[in-house]
Design an enzyme around this catalytic site. Structure first.
Site, short mmCIF file in Angstrom:
data_model
loop_
_atom_site.label_atom_id
_atom_site.label_comp_id
_atom_site.label_asym_id
_atom_site.label_seq_id
_atom_site.Cartn_x
_atom_site.Cartn_y
_atom_site.Cartn_z
N HIS A 118 37.72 47.63 39.51
CA HIS A 118 38.78 48.06 38.59
C HIS A 118 39.60 46.82 38.23
CE1 HIS A 118 41.45 51.71 37.49
NE2 HIS A 118 41.81 50.67 36.74
N LEU A 119 39.39 46.31 37.02
CA LEU A 119 40.04 45.06 36.65
C LEU A 119 41.57 45.19 36.66
CD1 LEU A 119 41.27 44.64 33.51
CD2 LEU A 119 38.90 44.95 32.96
N HIS A 120 42.22 44.10 36.97
CA HIS A 120 43.68 44.06 37.02
C HIS A 120 44.13 42.61 36.89
CE1 HIS A 120 41.99 43.80 41.06
NE2 HIS A 120 43.03 43.04 41.40
N PHE A 121 45.14 42.42 36.05
CA PHE A 121 45.74 41.11 35.89
C PHE A 121 46.80 40.92 36.96
CE2 PHE A 121 43.90 41.47 31.72
CZ PHE A 121 43.64 40.17 31.34
#
Length: 167
Positions: A118-121
């Protein structure tokens, strides 16, 4: 001589149950947002504090939808992520007064993503000298503020998040 660093919040992570579900897949119900450290929700994205931060005020901006790569995002999700990063930069500057901010995205486990599915900055406020002797020589980072104290300090700066990122 052995140095001791007091970091009681780490014991919850070490001994606590590891979630089977993705920590970034939030329920629609917002009643646990403070406990989960969710600062703001937009239409496609949300802002959450890192439970195991590199520095006080360490934020993450992530889409609600479970996606592991930027190429999987819709144009609306991508736009809201970018607007969210901009909004968080302003909020962080006003609330924390950092002298700099690191913003980054690690795509995939090989790139260093702790939760690659789950991509996250990541957004980490920085101050001159915050990489003190502890970080450089002791390979230890000191986080000087309790998580919920930081949450309470940042929360008022996120009251207009939804309107700003989705308009």
């Amino acid at each position: 001589m052995v140095e001791v660093l007091w970091a009681p919040w780490r014991m919850d992570y070490i001994l606590g149950p590891k979630p089977d579900a993705c920590v970034f897949c939030l329920p629609e119900d917002t009643h646990d947002d403070r406990e989960r450290l969710v600062l703001a929700r937009g239409r496609h994205t949300f802002v959450i504090m890192n439970k195991f931060p590199y520095n006080s005020g360490h934020l993450m901006v992530t889409p609600f939808r479970h996606a592991s790569c930027l190429t999987e995002l819709t144009p609306e999700e991508t736009l809201e992520l970018t607007r969210g990063l901009t909004y968080c930069t302003k909020a962080m500057q006003e609330a924390m007064r950092p002298q700099g901010i690191n913003i980054g995205l690690n795509l995939g486990e090989a790139a260093g993503a702790g939760i690659a599915a789950h991509l996250h900055f990541q957004m980490v406020p920085r101050w001159n000298g915050d990489s003190s002797f502890m970080a450089v020589f002791g390979e230890t980072r000191v986080v000087p503020q309790l998580l919920l104290s930081t949450y309470d300090r940042l929360l008022p700066f996120f009251k207009g998040y939804h309107a700003t990122v989705t308009s």
